[in-house]
Design a protein around this motif. Structure first.
Motif, PDB file in Angstrom:
ATOM      1  N   LEU A 140       0.823  -1.299  -0.018  1.00 24.30           N
ATOM      2  CA  LEU A 140       0.001   0.065   0.183  1.00 24.30           C
ATOM      3  C   LEU A 140       0.722   1.195   0.049  1.00 24.30           C
ATOM      4  O   LEU A 140       1.614   1.614   0.765  1.00 24.30           O
ATOM      5  N   PRO A 141       0.651   2.185  -1.073  1.00 22.07           N
ATOM      6  CA  PRO A 141       1.590   3.381  -0.923  1.00 22.07           C
ATOM      7  C   PRO A 141       0.937   4.157   0.415  1.00 22.07           C
ATOM      8  O   PRO A 141      -0.017   4.156   0.621  1.00 22.07           O
ATOM      9  N   SER A 142       2.104   5.139   0.887  1.00 21.97           N
ATOM     10  CA  SER A 142       1.764   5.710   2.000  1.00 21.97           C
ATOM     11  C   SER A 142       0.371   6.790   1.790  1.00 21.97           C
ATOM     12  O   SER A 142      -0.095   6.945   3.036  1.00 21.97           O
ATOM     13  N   PHE A 143       0.375   7.374   0.751  1.00 24.30           N
ATOM     14  CA  PHE A 143      -0.556   8.373   0.594  1.00 24.30           C
ATOM     15  C   PHE A 143      -1.862   7.659   0.588  1.00 24.30           C
ATOM     16  O   PHE A 143      -3.014   8.217   0.955  1.00 24.30           O
ATOM     17  N   PHE A 144      -2.003   6.415   0.017  1.00 27.15           N
ATOM     18  CA  PHE A 144      -3.280   5.838  -0.021  1.00 27.15           C
ATOM     19  C   PHE A 144      -3.670   5.185   1.482  1.00 27.15           C
ATOM     20  O   PHE A 144      -5.073   5.381   1.838  1.00 27.15           O
ATOM     21  N   LEU A 145      -2.585   4.786   2.320  1.00 25.01           N
ATOM     22  CA  LEU A 145      -3.094   4.251   3.502  1.00 25.01           C
ATOM     23  C   LEU A 145      -3.430   5.449   4.397  1.00 25.01           C
ATOM     24  O   LEU A 145      -4.441   5.614   5.193  1.00 25.01           O
ATOM     25  N   ALA A 146      -2.794   6.749   4.181  1.00 21.44           N
ATOM     26  CA  ALA A 146      -3.154   7.951   5.041  1.00 21.44           C
ATOM     27  C   ALA A 146      -4.809   8.328   4.437  1.00 21.44           C
ATOM     28  O   ALA A 146      -5.324   8.620   5.402  1.00 21.44           O
ATOM     29  N   LEU A 147      -4.998   8.138   3.106  1.00 17.86           N
ATOM     30  CA  LEU A 147      -6.428   8.481   2.823  1.00 17.86           C
ATOM     31  C   LEU A 147      -7.255   7.506   3.419  1.00 17.86           C
ATOM     32  O   LEU A 147      -8.482   7.984   3.820  1.00 17.86           O
ATOM     33  N   LEU A 148      -7.164   6.153   3.478  1.00 17.86           N
ATOM     34  CA  LEU A 148      -7.857   5.161   4.226  1.00 17.86           C
ATOM     35  C   LEU A 148      -8.169   5.786   5.847  1.00 17.86           C
ATOM     36  O   LEU A 148      -9.126   5.541   6.066  1.00 17.86           O
ATOM     37  N   LEU A 149      -7.060   5.979   6.271  1.00 15.91           N
ATOM     38  CA  LEU A 149      -7.067   6.341   7.933  1.00 15.91           C
ATOM     39  C   LEU A 149      -7.803   7.500   8.104  1.00 15.91           C
ATOM     40  O   LEU A 149      -8.725   7.771   9.043  1.00 15.91           O
ATOM     41  N   MET A 150      -7.762   8.524   7.153  1.00 14.49           N
ATOM     42  CA  MET A 150      -8.367   9.759   7.111  1.00 14.49           C
ATOM     43  C   MET A 150      -9.994   9.467   6.937  1.00 14.49           C
ATOM     44  O   MET A 150     -10.851  10.165   7.728  1.00 14.49           O
ATOM     45  N   TYR A 151     -10.324   8.491   6.094  1.00 12.15           N
ATOM     46  CA  TYR A 151     -11.645   8.170   5.750  1.00 12.15           C
ATOM     47  C   TYR A 151     -12.283   7.592   6.896  1.00 12.15           C
ATOM     48  O   TYR A 151     -13.459   8.031   7.546  1.00 12.15           O
ATOM     49  N   PHE A 152     -11.790   6.535   7.493  1.00 14.46           N
ATOM     50  CA  PHE A 152     -12.404   5.747   8.593  1.00 14.46           C
ATOM     51  C   PHE A 152     -12.419   6.344   9.795  1.00 14.46           C
ATOM     52  O   PHE A 152     -13.281   6.594  10.601  1.00 14.46           O
ATOM     53  N   LEU A 153     -11.021   7.117  10.217  1.00 11.73           N
ATOM     54  CA  LEU A 153     -10.970   7.427  11.718  1.00 11.73           C
ATOM     55  C   LEU A 153     -11.560   8.695  11.927  1.00 11.73           C
ATOM     56  O   LEU A 153     -11.599   9.239  13.007  1.00 11.73           O
ATOM     57  N   SER A 154     -11.310   9.696  10.834  1.00 13.05           N
ATOM     58  CA  SER A 154     -11.783  10.933  10.760  1.00 13.05           C
ATOM     59  C   SER A 154     -13.254  11.377  10.172  1.00 13.05           C
ATOM     60  O   SER A 154     -14.085  11.779  10.886  1.00 13.05           O
ATOM     61  N   LEU A 155     -13.618  10.808   9.111  1.00 18.30           N
ATOM     62  CA  LEU A 155     -14.947  11.111   8.589  1.00 18.30           C
ATOM     63  C   LEU A 155     -15.956  10.006   9.253  1.00 18.30           C
ATOM     64  O   LEU A 155     -17.068  10.471   9.420  1.00 18.30           O
TER      65      LEU A 155
END
Length: 299
Positions: A140-155
């Motif tokens: 997983l590229p770091s930017f993709f993992l960052a967006l996944l975490l942002m989506y689930f943990l933030s939004l």
């Protein structure tokens, strides 16, 4: 003395190449500066600004003046903010340092125990499961993992803020992104290092003397693995101190990497050049430190 001389020559070579690339790149710094100040970029104003910035002189003269100023501690003035570059850099370094140390600490806490477990019980169910998980996170590229975490943990769950900040909650998602990505690689490296060490003939000798497996692992194997592990940690630490640009940009983290990305976008050449110096000095210094530590770890 020889290492110090080599260090200085490398810094000069790296900064010269960086300065040359900035000089050859498209975009007129004088026009960028005037646009940022809201001044109409007439030909007369451009010529005057180029003269003030010293851009109408030969490239080698510009580089020589910049290098002399750098030796005096003057990194120039930012075209974007019109502030001294040194103050811009020093304001961002603490953010990068906090993120780097925290992420690397979490990575070590995850990867060394798990890597050791996988090496000691190689081929078992737990080893195969951990290897599958590391393959997943390594792919997983770091930017993709960052967006996944942002989506689930933030939004979705709304546990952490989307924008990173120098607070405990603001630190969690950038650190998780870096630690999960790094750990996937580190666990595999730790496993390989320990497995290789366990194949040494002295292990059979220790077993023949009646030592328990626990004594062999903690008293000998892990101790002999310190050198390669320190190398891994040092390389990662040097790279991350240069700024984890993708993660810092996604989370708007106030660090050196985000500063460098903004400077590249704005063609802020003094900041770009200073970032190159920072990156080179940090990386080379840590490499020399590792070389110094090796004889202490393995006399």
């Amino acid at each position: 003395i020889k290492k110090a001389g080599g260090f200085c020559l490398l810094i000069i070579g790296i900064t010269f190449l960086s300065f040359l690339l900035s000089y050859l790149s498209p975009g007129d710094p004088a026009q960028i500066l005037l646009n940022n100040q809201g001044v109409k970029a007439s030909e007369e104003a451009l010529q005057s600004t180029r003269h003030e910035l010293g851009l109408d002189r030969p490239m080698i003269v510009q580089y020589g003046d910049w290098l002399m100023d750098l030796c005096k501690g003057d990194m120039g003035t930012s075209y974007k903010s019109n502030r001294p570059v040194l103050s811009e850099m020093t304001a961002k370094i603490p953010g990068t340092l906090i993120l780097t140390v925290t992420a690397l600490g979490v990575t070590m806490l995850l990867s060394i125990p798990l890597g050791t477990w996988c090496a000691w019980y190689a081929g078992g169910k737990a080893d195969r499961l951990i290897q599958m998980v590391t393959y997943l996170f390594a792919s997983l590229p770091s930017f993709f993992l960052a967006l996944l975490l942002m989506y689930f943990l933030s939004l979705k769950i709304k546990l952490f803020p989307v924008i990173g900040s120098l607070s405990l909650k603001g630190l969690v998602m950038p650190v998780l992104t870096l630690a999960l990505t790094l750990s996937a690689w580190y666990i595999r490296q730790v496993r390989a290092i320990i497995r290789k060490e366990m194949q040494g003939s002295y292990i059979d000798g220790l077993r023949a003397r009646g030592m328990s497996e626990r004594q062999i692992l903690f008293g000998h194997v892990l101790r002999n693995c310190r050198g390669p592990l320190v190398t891994l940690i040092g390389i990662s630490f040097g790279s991350m101190l240069g700024g984890t640009t993708i993660v810092e940009s996604i989370f708007s983290w106030p660090g050196v990497g985000k500063l460098a990305v903004d400077a590249i976008t704005a063609r802020d050449y003094p900041v770009i050049q200073s970032y190159v110096v920072w990156m080179a000095v940090i990386y080379l210094s840590i490499n020399y430190l590792i070389e110094f530590l090796y004889p202490l770890l393995d006399p």
